[in-house]
Scaffold this active site. Structure first.
Site, mmCIF file in Angstrom:
data_model
loop_
_atom_site.group_PDB
_atom_site.id
_atom_site.type_symbol
_atom_site.label_atom_id
_atom_site.label_comp_id
_atom_site.label_asym_id
_atom_site.label_seq_id
_atom_site.Cartn_x
_atom_site.Cartn_y
_atom_site.Cartn_z
ATOM 1 N N TYR A 112 25.655 -4.750 103.233
ATOM 2 C CA TYR A 112 26.080 -5.133 104.580
ATOM 3 C C TYR A 112 26.124 -3.969 105.572
ATOM 4 O O TYR A 112 25.388 -3.960 106.557
ATOM 5 C CB TYR A 112 27.448 -5.827 104.500
ATOM 6 C CG TYR A 112 27.362 -7.096 103.676
ATOM 7 C CD1 TYR A 112 26.676 -8.203 104.170
ATOM 8 C CD2 TYR A 112 27.895 -7.172 102.391
ATOM 9 C CE1 TYR A 112 26.544 -9.361 103.410
ATOM 10 C CE2 TYR A 112 27.775 -8.322 101.628
ATOM 11 C CZ TYR A 112 27.090 -9.413 102.144
ATOM 12 O OH TYR A 112 26.944 -10.550 101.400
ATOM 13 N N PRO A 125 25.756 -16.364 107.738
ATOM 14 C CA PRO A 125 25.461 -17.767 107.461
ATOM 15 C C PRO A 125 26.143 -18.704 108.463
ATOM 16 O O PRO A 125 27.138 -18.342 109.097
ATOM 17 C CB PRO A 125 26.056 -18.003 106.065
ATOM 18 C CG PRO A 125 26.470 -16.660 105.570
ATOM 19 C CD PRO A 125 26.695 -15.802 106.763
ATOM 20 N N HIS A 348 29.170 -11.786 107.306
ATOM 21 C CA HIS A 348 29.226 -11.892 105.853
ATOM 22 C C HIS A 348 29.936 -10.740 105.135
ATOM 23 O O HIS A 348 30.365 -10.890 103.983
ATOM 24 C CB HIS A 348 27.781 -12.017 105.340
ATOM 25 C CG HIS A 348 27.625 -12.800 104.098
ATOM 26 N ND1 HIS A 348 28.550 -12.779 103.083
ATOM 27 C CD2 HIS A 348 26.650 -13.632 103.675
ATOM 28 C CE1 HIS A 348 28.135 -13.564 102.098
ATOM 29 N NE2 HIS A 348 26.991 -14.091 102.434
ATOM 30 N N SER A 559 21.229 -20.271 97.424
ATOM 31 C CA SER A 559 22.649 -20.237 97.128
ATOM 32 C C SER A 559 23.209 -21.648 97.104
ATOM 33 O O SER A 559 22.890 -22.471 97.963
ATOM 34 C CB SER A 559 23.342 -19.437 98.232
ATOM 35 O OG SER A 559 24.667 -19.207 97.909
HETATM 36 N N1 COA Z 1 26.063 -32.025 81.229
HETATM 37 C C1 COA Z 1 26.888 -32.699 82.038
HETATM 38 N N2 COA Z 1 27.520 -32.130 83.094
HETATM 39 C C2 COA Z 1 27.286 -30.827 83.317
HETATM 40 C C3 COA Z 1 26.432 -30.064 82.504
HETATM 41 C C4 COA Z 1 25.802 -30.718 81.400
HETATM 42 N N3 COA Z 1 24.977 -30.066 80.575
HETATM 43 N N4 COA Z 1 26.405 -28.804 82.963
HETATM 44 C C5 COA Z 1 27.219 -28.760 84.044
HETATM 45 N N5 COA Z 1 27.776 -29.980 84.245
HETATM 46 C C6 COA Z 1 28.752 -30.363 85.281
HETATM 47 C C7 COA Z 1 29.858 -29.323 85.393
HETATM 48 O O1 COA Z 1 30.901 -29.625 84.493
HETATM 49 C C8 COA Z 1 30.275 -29.477 86.850
HETATM 50 O O2 COA Z 1 31.100 -30.629 86.978
HETATM 51 P P1 COA Z 1 31.969 -30.953 88.330
HETATM 52 O O3 COA Z 1 31.029 -31.513 89.345
HETATM 53 O O4 COA Z 1 32.930 -31.964 87.852
HETATM 54 O O5 COA Z 1 32.588 -29.660 88.715
HETATM 55 C C9 COA Z 1 28.986 -29.793 87.553
HETATM 56 O O6 COA Z 1 28.123 -30.341 86.542
HETATM 57 C C10 COA Z 1 28.340 -28.599 88.210
HETATM 58 O O7 COA Z 1 27.941 -27.634 87.274
HETATM 59 P P2 COA Z 1 26.626 -26.764 87.462
HETATM 60 O O8 COA Z 1 25.674 -27.524 88.287
HETATM 61 O O9 COA Z 1 26.149 -26.283 86.138
HETATM 62 O O10 COA Z 1 27.053 -25.556 88.362
HETATM 63 P P3 COA Z 1 28.389 -24.767 88.584
HETATM 64 O O11 COA Z 1 29.363 -25.581 89.330
HETATM 65 O O12 COA Z 1 28.822 -24.171 87.288
HETATM 66 O O13 COA Z 1 27.868 -23.637 89.570
HETATM 67 C C11 COA Z 1 27.004 -21.552 90.237
HETATM 68 C C12 COA Z 1 26.881 -22.695 89.245
HETATM 69 C C13 COA Z 1 25.986 -20.490 89.899
HETATM 70 C C14 COA Z 1 26.730 -22.051 91.630
HETATM 71 C C15 COA Z 1 28.439 -20.973 90.121
HETATM 72 O O14 COA Z 1 28.633 -20.406 88.855
HETATM 73 C C16 COA Z 1 28.728 -19.887 91.106
HETATM 74 O O15 COA Z 1 28.593 -18.708 90.806
HETATM 75 N N6 COA Z 1 29.162 -20.267 92.341
HETATM 76 C C17 COA Z 1 29.394 -19.353 93.417
HETATM 77 C C18 COA Z 1 28.138 -19.175 94.216
HETATM 78 C C19 COA Z 1 28.425 -18.450 95.476
HETATM 79 O O16 COA Z 1 29.282 -17.599 95.542
HETATM 80 N N7 COA Z 1 27.678 -18.838 96.529
HETATM 81 C C20 COA Z 1 27.852 -18.317 97.834
HETATM 82 C C21 COA Z 1 27.513 -16.902 97.975
HETATM 83 S S1 COA Z 1 27.948 -16.334 99.573
HETATM 84 C C1 HC5 Z 2 28.490 -20.763 104.031
HETATM 85 C C2 HC5 Z 2 27.519 -20.483 102.963
HETATM 86 C C3 HC5 Z 2 27.100 -19.094 102.890
HETATM 87 C C4 HC5 Z 2 26.244 -18.712 101.737
HETATM 88 C C5 HC5 Z 2 25.871 -17.302 101.880
HETATM 89 C C6 HC5 Z 2 25.233 -16.670 100.695
HETATM 90 O O1 HC5 Z 2 24.894 -17.292 99.742
HETATM 91 O O2 HC5 Z 2 25.051 -15.357 100.783
HETATM 92 C C7 HC5 Z 2 24.499 -14.636 99.687
HETATM 93 C C8 HC5 Z 2 25.533 -13.635 99.240
HETATM 94 C C9 HC5 Z 2 25.261 -12.971 97.975
HETATM 95 O O3 HC5 Z 2 25.768 -11.858 97.765
HETATM 96 O O4 HC5 Z 2 24.556 -13.507 97.122
HETATM 97 C C10 HC5 Z 2 23.266 -13.913 100.179
HETATM 98 N N1 HC5 Z 2 22.101 -14.735 100.479
HETATM 99 C C11 HC5 Z 2 22.285 -15.549 101.667
HETATM 100 C C12 HC5 Z 2 20.988 -13.807 100.740
HETATM 101 C C13 HC5 Z 2 21.711 -15.618 99.350
#
Ligand code: COA
Ligand code: HC5
Length: 631
Positions: A112, A125, A348, A559
């Site tokens: 950043y 975002p 961000h 994401s």
């Molecule tokens: N069979 C049946 N259900 C399953 C399954 C399977 N094999 N695998 C997963 N599921 C279910 C889970 O139990 C969960 O249930 P819910 O809807 O009741 O919560 C749902 O499906 C979603 O799981 P999944 O799709 O595997 O993803 P997740 O929720 O574990 O998310 C990530 C994965 C990578 C997105 C998460 O670990 C993460 O890191 N999130 C943060 C991302 C982030 O920070 N983004 C913004 C950045 S700025």
């Molecule tokens: C409101 C939703 C914002 C999502 C933003 C996001 O996913 O940012 C990522 C942050 C990171 O460290 O993975 C970066 N990305 C936009 C480049 C995927």
């Protein structure tokens, strides 16, 4: 109260007043929050061999065999006993033992604050809220008042340390990002930026900033007894702001914040030479958050509504629309359009999407239940209009920023779509991870368009660890490549395709688990590289290798940001010939935003969005039409 605790700490000499306005990574808070934080594990440094092996595996589908062979030799050399890799690994482990989180400061700086592209499109975002009913200024103001009250309600939970701890995979998450999003702001520099957080100030801010027709106002949102203003009171104050900013012929000073960071850094130093300007800028930076009351944008057909709303959130539409109605350095800016288009944009650096989205979920619920209660009207002071003295030099900087903004506006290609055939429910019914299923659909869509696989980034949360931010899930794997190549191959049987899909989905879920447990390769490699910059006179060859550049050239930057609210999140691509893809998977539908750059002949956001829909439908059809193999 958290504020009281901090003030006690200051009195007791535990926190130096000079450290109250400080980079986020060193925030120290007491009480329940601290107890929770201290219970979290520290981010590990993965074993060197594990990262090296995994690196070679992820390169396989994205580089040619000769390049891969060359890289294999470099990796061997790097990790041989007593070699440079071991030395850097030891350095990194030492750093890990001495710091709360070996990565977080480095990440904040590299991802950043050192990044010089404009925050607009390239970093900040946007979030689009479901379309609101109102279509006039009363509606706009009424909603803005409720939204402000809702955010203050959320702030009370932060201040009281009563925010429920979040969990991922059954593990409690680091909550520090919640303490960084209010009362904070990015500050430009000519070489690098900084972030300030006034929440820990001796007298934390009690005002927000409201911007209308490019004019900024300070709106005090607390009474002298510390209680927040009621919705009714806020509404009256917003009316006053509106009525004293009717003309739209003012200089759009805020557009300066959209410029390239070095140019803005230079312009900033010049801007704040003037005392009035400095005080006005400081008032914006110190405010709890900003509310942008936007002019209506050109109308769009119903199916284009969300796409139009996405551009309003991401950049404001250009200098003749709402781009000057922003202070893009402000961490949180809620955008409320006169035509009912609402959402936000956030800077961000201080936090990831999930804390922002949980704030939104709270606010949206709050706005639904809160009715306008008539409160006895104690006359409130007129909100203060912030003055700016515009010298010819500042005027030139504004003109330059306007031009650059308009180029960026023309450059951005966005498509928001709602995939309504199914949501998380279908993959779950197939015992597959919905996120992995969507990622494999993206792989298929990309392969169908380009007949090749590309490096793909998916954000993984590292918040299981203290001060954790993100690592990268590399969605392109040997297994994903096998699946996408087989899917449209008429010589392959459906049962084989299903089995390849299942394997690819499992591989993705395994990488996800590895990433959220702090065992992925990207941040480890970044750490080794930064350690090399600190310790060595030259970078090891693996970091100068073409494969490394290919691995980091993310044509797909993706994401998942799940929300309770039916909203859409969006962000720009990270390479000139790439896509940004953000999705919010709901139970029975999926909201997607795809972005690309118009100057790239090879990319097209609507085409990828369409290909993604086809891929999802085709994968479902494949699974439904293929009898399950008997065990
Ligand atoms: N069979 C049946 N259900 C399953 C399954 C399977 N094999 N695998 C997963 N599921 C279910 C889970 O139990 C969960 O249930 P819910 O809807 O009741 O919560 C749902 O499906 C979603 O799981 P999944 O799709 O595997 O993803 P997740 O929720 O574990 O998310 C990530 C994965 C990578 C997105 C998460 O670990 C993460 O890191 N999130 C943060 C991302 C982030 O920070 N983004 C913004 C950045 S700025
Ligand atoms: C409101 C939703 C914002 C999502 C933003 C996001 O996913 O940012 C990522 C942050 C990171 O460290 O993975 C970066 N990305 C936009 C480049 C995927």
């Amino acid at each position: 109260m958290w504020g009281t605790l901090v003030r006690t700490m200051v009195k007791a000499g535990m926190v130096k007043p000079s450290s109250l306005v400080k980079p986020l990574s060193v925030t120290r808070i007491t009480g329940r929050y601290l107890a929770h934080q201290e219970g979290l594990p520290k981010l590990p440094v993965p074993p060197l061999k594990q990262t090296c092996d995994c690196y070679l595996a992820v390169l396989d589908p994205v580089v040619g065999p000769e390049e891969l062979n060359h890289t294999r030799q470099l990796v061997e050399e790097f990790q041989k006993p007593g070699g440079v890799g071991e030395r850097l690994q030891n350095g990194l482990e030492r750093r890990a033992s001495k710091t709360e989180n070996w990565l977080s400061d480095w990440w904040l700086q590299t991802a950043y604050l050192d990044y010089r592209m404009p925050v607009v499109i390239h970093s900040s975002p946007g979030v689009i809220l479901p379309r609101l009913e109102f279509s006039d200024r009363q509606g706009q103001m009424r909603y803005a008042a409720k939204l402000i009250a809702g955010v203050l309600d959320f702030k009370t939970m932060i201040d009281n340390e009563t925010l429920p701890v979040e969990y991922l995979g059954g593990k409690p998450l680091c909550m520090s990002q919640y303490y960084q999003v209010l009362s904070s702001c990015r500050i430009p520099g000519t070489k690098r930026d900084t972030v300030v957080n006034y929440a820990l100030d001796k007298r934390p801010p009690t005002h927000i900033t409201v911007v209308h027709n490019f004019q900024f106002f300070v709106l005090d949102v607390y009474n002298s007894d510390g209680t927040p203003l009621t919705v009714d009171q806020i509404y009256m104050q917003l009316e006053k702001i509106w009525n004293s900013s009717l003309q739209s012929n003012k200089e759009p000073i805020g557009i300066l914040t959209s410029n390239h960071r070095n140019s803005w850094g230079k312009a900033y130093n010049n801007l704040i030479k003037d005392k009035t300007n400095k005080e006005s800028v400081r008032a914006i930076q110190k405010s709890i958050f900003t509310v942008c009351l936007d002019a209506p944008m050109p109308r769009a057909s119903d199916d284009m509504y969300r796409t139009r709303a996405a551009v309003q959130m991401l950049h404001g539409g250009g200098s003749r629309w709402n781009s000057g109605n922003r202070w893009f350095d402000k961490t949180l800016q809620f955008i409320i359009g006169e035509d009912g288009t609402c959402g936000l944009i956030y800077e961000h650096a201080p936090a990831e999407g999930p804390p922002i989205v949980s704030l939104i979920d709270h606010v949206v619920e709050y706005t639904k239940k809160s009715e306008m209660v008539r409160t006895p009207m104690i006359p409130l002071r007129m909100p203060l209009k912030l003055r700016f003295n515009i010298t010819p030099e500042i005027k030139r900087d504004i003109e330059e920023a306007k031009q650059n903004m308009n180029i960026m506006v023309r450059e951005l290609d966005v498509k928001v779509s709602v995939f309504s055939h199914f949501g998380k429910d279908f993959p779950k019914s197939q015992k597959m991870s919905p996120d992995a299923f969507i990622q494999m659909a993206l792989q298929l869509a990309y392969y169908r368009m380009y007949k090749r696989c590309c490096s793909t980034y998916e954000s993984a949360s590292l918040r299981m660890f203290r001060l954790g931010r993100t690592d990268t899930i590399r969605s392109t794997s040997i297994d994903s490549a096998r699946f996408v190549k087989a899917m449209d191959d008429p010589t392959r049987q459906n049962t084989e395709k299903v089995s390849l899909l299942e394997k690819a989905v499992k591989a993705h879920r395994m990488y996800t688990d590895m990433a959220i447990r702090g065992q992925a390769i990207d941040r480890h490699f970044l750490g080794l590289k930064l350690q090399a910059i600190e310790e060595l006179s030259a970078l090891p060859e693996i970091f100068l290798d073409t494969s490394y550049a290919v691995a980091l050239h993310y044509n797909l930057s993706t994401s998942q940001v799940p929300a309770k609210t039916n909203c859409v999140m969006c962000f720009g691509p990270v390479v000139p010939d790439g896509y940004g893809v953000c999705y919010n998977p709901m139970e029975t539908h999926i909201n997607f935003a795809v972005s690309a750059f118009n100057s790239c002949q090879d990319t097209n956001a609507a085409r990828l969005a369409q290909a993604l829909e086809y891929a999802l439908v085709d994968m479902k059809t494949l699974l439904e039409q293929t009898p399950k193999a008997k065990l």
